[in-house]
Motif scaffolding. Structure first.
Motif, PDB file in Angstrom:
ATOM      1  N   UNK A 125      15.623   1.455   2.850  1.00  0.00           N
ATOM      2  CA  UNK A 125      14.408   0.651   2.912  1.00  0.00           C
ATOM      3  C   UNK A 125      13.519   0.946   1.711  1.00  0.00           C
ATOM      4  N   UNK A 126      13.038  -0.073   1.076  1.00  0.00           N
ATOM      5  CA  UNK A 126      12.115   0.105  -0.046  1.00  0.00           C
ATOM      6  C   UNK A 126      10.866  -0.705   0.200  1.00  0.00           C
ATOM      7  N   UNK A 127       9.783  -0.135  -0.213  1.00  0.00           N
ATOM      8  CA  UNK A 127       8.467  -0.707   0.067  1.00  0.00           C
ATOM      9  C   UNK A 127       7.722  -0.686  -1.256  1.00  0.00           C
ATOM     10  N   UNK A 172      -0.739   0.625  -3.090  1.00  0.00           N
ATOM     11  CA  UNK A 172      -0.105   1.510  -4.061  1.00  0.00           C
ATOM     12  C   UNK A 172      -0.291   2.950  -3.595  1.00  0.00           C
ATOM     13  N   UNK A 173       0.638   3.394  -2.760  1.00  0.00           N
ATOM     14  CA  UNK A 173       0.545   4.743  -2.184  1.00  0.00           C
ATOM     15  C   UNK A 173       1.496   5.697  -2.883  1.00  0.00           C
ATOM     16  N   UNK A 174       1.150   6.041  -4.109  1.00  0.00           N
ATOM     17  CA  UNK A 174       2.010   6.938  -4.875  1.00  0.00           C
ATOM     18  C   UNK A 174       1.246   8.214  -5.227  1.00  0.00           C
ATOM     19  N   UNK A 175       1.255   9.124  -4.267  1.00  0.00           N
ATOM     20  CA  UNK A 175       0.605  10.421  -4.496  1.00  0.00           C
ATOM     21  C   UNK A 175      -0.867  10.400  -4.137  1.00  0.00           C
ATOM     22  N   UNK A 176      -1.548  11.487  -4.436  1.00  0.00           N
ATOM     23  CA  UNK A 176      -2.964  11.601  -4.113  1.00  0.00           C
ATOM     24  C   UNK A 176      -3.735  10.481  -4.823  1.00  0.00           C
ATOM     25  N   UNK A 177      -4.773  10.004  -4.169  1.00  0.00           N
ATOM     26  CA  UNK A 177      -5.506   8.850  -4.709  1.00  0.00           C
ATOM     27  C   UNK A 177      -6.634   9.339  -5.638  1.00  0.00           C
ATOM     28  N   UNK A 210       5.874   2.861  -4.206  1.00  0.00           N
ATOM     29  CA  UNK A 210       5.556   2.897  -2.782  1.00  0.00           C
ATOM     30  C   UNK A 210       4.259   2.151  -2.541  1.00  0.00           C
ATOM     31  N   UNK A 211       4.371   1.011  -1.906  1.00  0.00           N
ATOM     32  CA  UNK A 211       3.193   0.172  -1.690  1.00  0.00           C
ATOM     33  C   UNK A 211       2.345   0.734  -0.554  1.00  0.00           C
ATOM     34  N   UNK A 212       2.974   0.838   0.641  1.00  0.00           N
ATOM     35  CA  UNK A 212       2.172   1.284   1.777  1.00  0.00           C
ATOM     36  C   UNK A 212       2.798   2.413   2.565  1.00  0.00           C
ATOM     37  N   UNK A 213       4.061   2.726   2.320  1.00  0.00           N
ATOM     38  CA  UNK A 213       4.716   3.750   3.126  1.00  0.00           C
ATOM     39  C   UNK A 213       4.475   5.163   2.645  1.00  0.00           C
TER      40      UNK A 213
END
Lengths: 501, 501
Positions: free
Chosen positions: B380-382, A224-229, B452-455
């Motif tokens: 492309x969607x991730x 789940x890479x959506x913005x700062x962690x 966005x999972x990993x990108x």
């Protein structure tokens, strides 16, 4: 590297043990600390808390004493108010009010911390998370578990086991500690070598900021890479940036088979080489690698009446395997031990998967801390050191304190470079205190070690933070604190050193 | 759940492929984006950069084009200056100067990102990390590796293998991507199911802040609880809070044996149940669980001339095991497959540990992205989705875009709930664009998925961030950005949505 003679381990009984049930001095009397400019709780405040919570969840008077003293009896606060919220919204209401009144608070989980971080220093309001103990969801496919932060670790483990999962964290205090406290202190424990740390396993948190704002940073996903962690700000910051109220954690598949090897080792180099061999031969099934020195084992066996299956050695190691096929795991473990014996790395050893025998072996390890406490006052250090210099601080310190201490011993998670160093004396003693601190931290710092491996900074270590962190890093921590808790109501006197230091 | 008829997979060749080598439109022309109030580089600036670096490490003119275009050809910037520092101090000097002049910069690793995050949007100075490729130390006992951020992932892997270790990360772009870029984007990849994410594996970072300040947050330890865990601010924030220059990463023991199973599955429910069975039976040796749909496999086999060992099925799965004993692993994998066949979960399958055959199987999976690119323009969607609803978006979207798209297909890391969803058309097409966006993100959001999972978020997804993150969380991200990069010179137009949205 020198070691005490073997016979010393049998001298415990003669040296006499101090009682550990003595109520410790008030923190403000024992340590040089000045109360911050916080409001003093009055009847109106208590009435307000009673309006937010049910009346019986606002504890005052005598009953608050247990919440004021830490497990090792190293600190004692003087709070008169303990609050027991059940929901995130209640925590939010409490903090919103406290922030507006500038009332200091200390969040408290199972109160099993070892750095004085979980109890008040002065009269901070205790926010006990013990009633926030609901498990929301266990997803057996993804392994993701959502729960409130006050769930006791052992209870969480029991629940996820029903779905063939296990909590990726295990530690001696599991019967009392809360998963939220584990997250807030980034607890390490016995199986980090297998399952990694909580920054990896915790997928989401919900936290309440000082001003009462609820930060929903929950996630149901490993990716789940959506913005700062942002969630990592709350993992390991010991309640000083917000109070964790809920979390999502990834639970791996529960092992079908657990095996244990307990071995005696003649010297530290062999400890190291046995570890390397285990990494190679046990690989993916290795779930714990512990080291116990002779004196440490002597404490738990003597104080808890445990019969060690081995004769006396300078070092002992525990290797635990957890896997999905018992025959495979036994074969690997037996091969490993045979190889270690052949190479003369290990002097003697036992292997078992009988639960009673495994329990005995684990008790020898897990009850060391408790045994030391029963024997007197214990200065405890929890440091990470390069493996090449891992144990040498023990004999060095032993020589330094000489007869002033009853025992200087070391044990710990050697597989994770984490040493628990203990200096036992009859009672808190300023002469020893000045001999061991800051010496231990300076020694650790010279080896680029960590002055707190898994216990955190809490009340006891802010002034030693600079031994492991640069000025720039500490300055940035302070900027974050100011940003997120401008009135500094959350767990004051902890983690960060005072500004004038 | 509907699927295209089986025969469709063989129709690729007839549909014709757009050239992928076409230079894309300038980002500023294709997308509605306004240049920030940054300085425009002049000769004095270039002279300053040449004084900080050697002259040949300041690239200008024609040679900068490759640094302006992303791998999938979705964006093109117009930067005229590429800087190639070799040391942290050089990065610090560059940023200090750029911050003082308000010159925008974009850090660039291997430029393999898929969200337009690694190239300039306008004329930002590119800071290429490609010459910061030194490996400082590999500790075979603790498994901890320290290196500069520009080391190519595959090169790092080759180096740590010599010490019987492996990098806890593997992805298709490994031959080009940098470990520092992986860290900055919190890359996931193929083996997250086994080794966890980079927030767990990365033990320390060194990063340079926008003002040139060097933040030393390195650590050599798996357990290090000394204050707030600041390093996570730089893991996954895509270079917008600082530039990662160095890192320490824990590398687990390299597997002695790797086995692969490639299976055909008749429907999605069986994919799910096969995964659950694999978790149970393969437990600790499971290192990858991938799903590929029929159309996705058709892309790679057709475009890359690969002969699939199986006949056509709606779904395929790859199970990889990595362990320390080949006989044990083979036995587990064979048992698992027999059970899966007996339960009719799997229709057909092959198992292998021959490297040529394993390579073929992995190529069918890893070359899908490249094949799609060769065939035209690919949206492309991730995304991460609950496993119970993991695949249903593919047929839904297929119906939505109808004949406008050549192919709508899905594949990905089903073991981590991560779907790669692709919509292929001849060239960038606004009609399709408006049909798929924001639809995909809205759909994902309704299922509480991750957009966005990993990108990562990069340039393409800031406006969709709110589908996965609350207003409070985005506000706090912005506060951190303001704190750490007040002039907003670091990777502008990326990650955070513009303030007026």
């Amino acid at each position: 590297m020198s070691l005490l003679s073997r016979s010393s381990v049998f001298n415990f009984a003669k040296r006499g043990f101090a009682s550990s049930s003595k109520i410790p001095d008030l923190t403000k009397d024992r340590y040089p600390v000045k109360r911050g400019n916080y409001a003093i709780i009055n009847d109106q405040d208590v009435a307000k808390f009673e309006s937010i919570l049910e009346k019986h969840r606002v504890i005052t008077g005598e009953e608050t004493q247990g919440y004021n003293i830490d497990w090792i009896g190293s600190v004692r606060g003087s709070s008169n108010v303990v609050l027991k919220p059940k929901t995130t919204e209640e925590v939010s209401e409490i903090l919103k009010y406290c922030n507006s009144r500038k009332i200091a608070v200390v969040p408290q989980g199972g109160n099993t911390g070892l750095v004085g971080g979980s109890v008040p220093v002065f009269d901070e309001v205790v926010i006990s998370m013990s009633l926030m103990n609901q498990i929301e969801r266990i997803d057996e496919y993804s392994g993701i578990v959502r729960c409130q932060s006050g769930v006791v670790l052992e209870a969480l483990e029991a629940n996820v086991r029903e779905k063939n999962l296990c909590v990726p964290l295990d530690l001696g205090a599991k019967g009392s500690c809360h998963i939220g406290g584990n997250v807030s202190t980034n607890a390490g424990g016995l199986r980090l070598i297998r399952y990694g740390n909580l920054h990896g396993s915790v997928l989401g948190v919900e936290a309440v900021l000082a001003n009462g704002q609820i930060m929903n940073l929950m996630s149901n996903f490993k990716k789940d890479n959506t913005g700062f962690h942002l969630k990592h700000l709350f993992i390991g910051s010991e309640g000083s940036l917000g109070i964790v109220t809920k979390l999502a954690i990834h639970c791996p598949t529960a092992p079908q088979a657990v095996n244990l090897a307990f071995v005696g080792v003649e010297n530290y180099q062999n400890v190291l080489d046995t570890f390397l061999l285990a990494k190679k031969e046990l690989g993916e099934i290795l779930s714990s690698v512990e080291m116990i020195d002779e004196l440490s084992l002597g404490c738990s066996t003597t104080m808890c009446n445990i019969q060690s299956p081995l004769q006396t050695y300078p070092f002992y190691m525990i290797f635990e395997t957890s896997g999905s096929n018992n025959a495979h795991d036994e074969e690997k473990l037996t091969n490993f031990l045979n190889n270690a014996m052949e190479k003369s790395l290990v002097a003697d050893g036992v292997v078992t998967n009988e639960s009673a025998k495994m329990k005995t072996i684990w008790e020898m390890r897990e009850r060391i801390a408790e045994s030391l406490l029963k024997m007197g006052y214990c200065f405890k250090y929890d440091i990470s050191l390069p493996l090449s210099h891992f144990y040498e601080i023990v004999p060095v310190l032993r020589e330094r304190v000489g007869d002033l201490a009853k025992i200087v011993c070391g044990y710990g998670h050697v597989g994770d470079s984490n040493l628990h160093l203990n200096v036992l004396c009859d009672s808190f003693n300023k002469e020893i205190y000045s001999l061991v601190e800051p010496f231990v931290f300076e020694y650790t710092s010279k080896l680029n070690g960590s002055v707190s491996a898994e216990h955190g900074i809490g009340f006891h270590k802010p002034k030693y933070l600079h031994f492991s962190k640069s000025k720039e890093a500490i300055d940035m921590m302070r900027q974050l604190k100011t940003l997120m808790d401008p009135n500094e109501i959350l767990n004051p006197y902890k983690v960060l050193p005072p500004l004038n230091k």
